[in-house]
Design a protein around this motif. Structure first.
Motif, PDB file in Angstrom:
ATOM      1  N   ILE A 238       4.340  -4.130   0.737  1.00 51.85           N
ATOM      2  CA  ILE A 238       2.923  -4.296   0.403  1.00 51.85           C
ATOM      3  C   ILE A 238       2.508  -3.053  -0.383  1.00 51.85           C
ATOM      4  O   ILE A 238       2.660  -1.930   0.110  1.00 51.85           O
ATOM      5  N   PRO A 239       2.023  -3.222  -1.614  1.00 55.91           N
ATOM      6  CA  PRO A 239       1.599  -2.059  -2.404  1.00 55.91           C
ATOM      7  C   PRO A 239       0.547  -1.249  -1.661  1.00 55.91           C
ATOM      8  O   PRO A 239      -0.235  -1.795  -0.876  1.00 55.91           O
ATOM      9  N   GLN A 240       0.521   0.050  -1.924  1.00 53.69           N
ATOM     10  CA  GLN A 240      -0.394   0.897  -1.161  1.00 53.69           C
ATOM     11  C   GLN A 240      -1.857   0.540  -1.396  1.00 53.69           C
ATOM     12  O   GLN A 240      -2.698   0.697  -0.510  1.00 53.69           O
ATOM     13  N   GLU A 241      -2.167  -0.015  -2.585  1.00 55.28           N
ATOM     14  CA  GLU A 241      -3.557  -0.391  -2.828  1.00 55.28           C
ATOM     15  C   GLU A 241      -3.972  -1.627  -2.028  1.00 55.28           C
ATOM     16  O   GLU A 241      -5.158  -1.926  -1.905  1.00 55.28           O
ATOM     17  N   GLU A 242      -2.997  -2.349  -1.468  1.00 53.52           N
ATOM     18  CA  GLU A 242      -3.292  -3.526  -0.645  1.00 53.52           C
ATOM     19  C   GLU A 242      -3.062  -3.252   0.844  1.00 53.52           C
ATOM     20  O   GLU A 242      -3.341  -4.105   1.681  1.00 53.52           O
ATOM     21  N   MET A 243      -2.575  -2.075   1.170  1.00 52.57           N
ATOM     22  CA  MET A 243      -2.188  -1.772   2.550  1.00 52.57           C
ATOM     23  C   MET A 243      -3.383  -1.737   3.497  1.00 52.57           C
ATOM     24  O   MET A 243      -3.306  -2.236   4.626  1.00 52.57           O
ATOM     25  N   TYR A 244      -4.479  -1.164   3.063  1.00 52.28           N
ATOM     26  CA  TYR A 244      -5.669  -1.053   3.917  1.00 52.28           C
ATOM     27  C   TYR A 244      -6.107  -2.428   4.411  1.00 52.28           C
ATOM     28  O   TYR A 244      -6.303  -2.642   5.612  1.00 52.28           O
ATOM     29  N   VAL A 245      -6.246  -3.362   3.478  1.00 52.13           N
ATOM     30  CA  VAL A 245      -6.696  -4.706   3.841  1.00 52.13           C
ATOM     31  C   VAL A 245      -5.654  -5.404   4.699  1.00 52.13           C
ATOM     32  O   VAL A 245      -5.990  -6.105   5.666  1.00 52.13           O
ATOM     33  N   ALA A 246      -4.366  -5.212   4.376  1.00 54.89           N
ATOM     34  CA  ALA A 246      -3.300  -5.847   5.152  1.00 54.89           C
ATOM     35  C   ALA A 246      -3.314  -5.378   6.600  1.00 54.89           C
ATOM     36  O   ALA A 246      -3.104  -6.168   7.534  1.00 54.89           O
ATOM     37  N   MET A 247      -3.572  -4.097   6.806  1.00 53.77           N
ATOM     38  CA  MET A 247      -3.662  -3.572   8.168  1.00 53.77           C
ATOM     39  C   MET A 247      -4.936  -4.062   8.860  1.00 53.77           C
ATOM     40  O   MET A 247      -4.915  -4.479  10.017  1.00 53.77           O
ATOM     41  N   LYS A 248      -6.025  -4.035   8.153  1.00 52.54           N
ATOM     42  CA  LYS A 248      -7.315  -4.399   8.751  1.00 52.54           C
ATOM     43  C   LYS A 248      -7.347  -5.863   9.172  1.00 52.54           C
ATOM     44  O   LYS A 248      -7.929  -6.221  10.211  1.00 52.54           O
TER      45      LYS A 248
ATOM     46  N   ALA B  47      -1.886  10.050   4.139  1.00 53.29           N
ATOM     47  CA  ALA B  47      -2.604   8.949   4.795  1.00 53.29           C
ATOM     48  C   ALA B  47      -4.086   8.932   4.455  1.00 53.29           C
ATOM     49  O   ALA B  47      -4.689   7.874   4.268  1.00 53.29           O
ATOM     50  N   HIS B  48      -4.687  10.121   4.355  1.00 55.59           N
ATOM     51  CA  HIS B  48      -6.125  10.177   4.083  1.00 55.59           C
ATOM     52  C   HIS B  48      -6.463   9.672   2.692  1.00 55.59           C
ATOM     53  O   HIS B  48      -7.590   9.221   2.449  1.00 55.59           O
ATOM     54  N   THR B  49      -5.502   9.727   1.750  1.00 56.35           N
ATOM     55  CA  THR B  49      -5.780   9.298   0.370  1.00 56.35           C
ATOM     56  C   THR B  49      -5.961   7.792   0.265  1.00 56.35           C
ATOM     57  O   THR B  49      -6.494   7.299  -0.735  1.00 56.35           O
ATOM     58  N   VAL B  50      -5.509   7.049   1.284  1.00 54.98           N
ATOM     59  CA  VAL B  50      -5.674   5.588   1.300  1.00 54.98           C
ATOM     60  C   VAL B  50      -6.498   5.144   2.505  1.00 54.98           C
ATOM     61  O   VAL B  50      -6.511   3.966   2.859  1.00 54.98           O
ATOM     62  N   SER B  51      -7.173   6.102   3.151  1.00 54.64           N
ATOM     63  CA  SER B  51      -8.043   5.834   4.315  1.00 54.64           C
ATOM     64  C   SER B  51      -7.306   5.104   5.425  1.00 54.64           C
ATOM     65  O   SER B  51      -7.891   4.272   6.134  1.00 54.64           O
ATOM     66  N   LEU B  52      -6.035   5.440   5.611  1.00 53.77           N
ATOM     67  CA  LEU B  52      -5.238   4.752   6.627  1.00 53.77           C
ATOM     68  C   LEU B  52      -5.784   4.998   8.029  1.00 53.77           C
ATOM     69  O   LEU B  52      -5.652   4.150   8.918  1.00 53.77           O
TER      70      LEU B  52
END
Length: 336
Positions: free
Chosen positions: A190-200, A214-219
């Motif tokens: 999963i590309p990092q720009e889609e990771m936030y939504v995939a986790m949420k 991690a903070h750069t993508v608000s993980l």
């Protein structure tokens, strides 16, 4: 195959044409990394150094975070075609078009700074040879820190490979998919720009990611737990220019670029503070709500490294061509 891929990249060529309405003295540097990454700050300094040195109307302009809409996986298609004059490249993203590149350094096979420093000259030499075959000249490098990769999970802590087998895991490269599949873990890219939504949204339960970034993508907003799994050294980012354009470039501009690139490499090819930065990053994430579980055990890490080693051999054989020889050259540099 190379020529066919480049010829068929009509969409990318069209994009290059649409972007070409700029002065001949203006070069665009495509940087797929987010603006918040420390490497981007170093690339910004590289751009400033080039522009400060070149006299006349030449200007190098940086476009970060994929703002030009050029997929990082397509670099070998759009760069020789002139969609941009210069681009950051990472070999592990280019395996679709150049399979041999993705097996030069498989993430997790090099676990110490000492080993990595032995391998770097061989890796750079291989990159230059391979990119030349794609009509791209390597004009500079950006070192990637020695990263500590952790498993970030949404709902509950996971600190054993056995527990990870019941989770859906996000990874960012095919070698990781192969490695975790060998371990019985369901992993997907999963590309990092889609990771936030995939986790949420629960598309994945956990994500493989370095705490340092991690903070750069608000993980920390979608992951409640984390546990360190393995150290990772990666081949450096490469700054590439289409070979034909580079050969036609004024010598003063080429000199300014290579000098600034040497300074960029010397600034980033430093690893003494990596562990301290890692621990500082973990502390900040903990303050933001991430609970750090115990590290994965030494036995689990050994199991992971064993799986990575098998994956490296498999990918090199599968890629064929120069890939097995590249792997042997890196192994020789490592003294294995």
């Amino acid at each position: 195959m190379k020529k066919l891929i480049q010829t068929l990249a009509l969409g990318v060529t069209a994009l290059g044409t649409s972007l070409s309405g700029v002065s001949a003295e203006e070069w665009r540097l495509n940087n797929f990394l987010p603006e918040t990454r420390p490497e981007t700050a170093e690339i910004e300094q590289f751009v400033k150094d080039v522009n400060a040195t070149v006299e006349g109307d030449f200007e190098l302009k940086l476009y970060s975070g994929g703002s030009l809409g050029l997929p990082n996986t397509d670099t070998l298609r759009f760069l020789p075609k002139g969609a941009v004059e210069m681009s950051l490249m990472w070999a592990n993203y280019l395996g679709r078009d150049a399979p041999a590149l993705s097996s030069v350094v498989v993430q997790g096979t090099i676990g110490s700074i000492d080993e990595f420093e032995k391998a770097i000259p061989a890796v750079q030499e291989i990159y230059e040879e391979e990119f030349t075959d794609w009509d791209v000249t390597s004009v500079g490098y950006v070192a990637i820190p020695m990263l500590s990769v952790s498993v970030f999970c949404r709902d509950e802590p996971v600190r054993t490979i056995e527990d990870l087998k019941s989770k859906k895991l996000r990874v960012w490269a095919r070698d990781q998919v192969e490695t975790f599949t060998r371990l019985g873990v369901a992993a997907q890219i999963i590309p990092q720009e889609e990771m936030y939504v995939a986790m949420k949204t629960g598309v994945v339960d956990c994500a493989l990611y370095p705490a340092l970034y991690a903070h750069t993508v608000s993980l920390q907003e979608v992951a409640s737990h984390a546990s360190f799994l393995y150290p990772m050294a990666s081949g450096p980012y490469v700054i590439g220019v289409a070979t034909e354009r580079w050969e036609e470039t004024d010598e003063a501009i080429k000199s300014a670029i290579t000098t600034a690139a040497d300074d960029l490499w010397n600034r980033t090819n430093q690893y003494e503070d990596d562990q301290a930065r890692e621990m500082e990053a973990r502390e900040k994430l903990a303050e933001q709500g991430v609970t750090w579980a115990e590290d994965f055990s030494d036995a689990d890490r050994e199991l992971f490294v064993s799986s990575v080693t098998e994956t490296w051999a498999m990918l090199a054989e599968e890629a064929g061509g120069n890939a097995p020889a590249y792997r042997e050259r890196v192994l020789k540099a490592l003294g294995r």
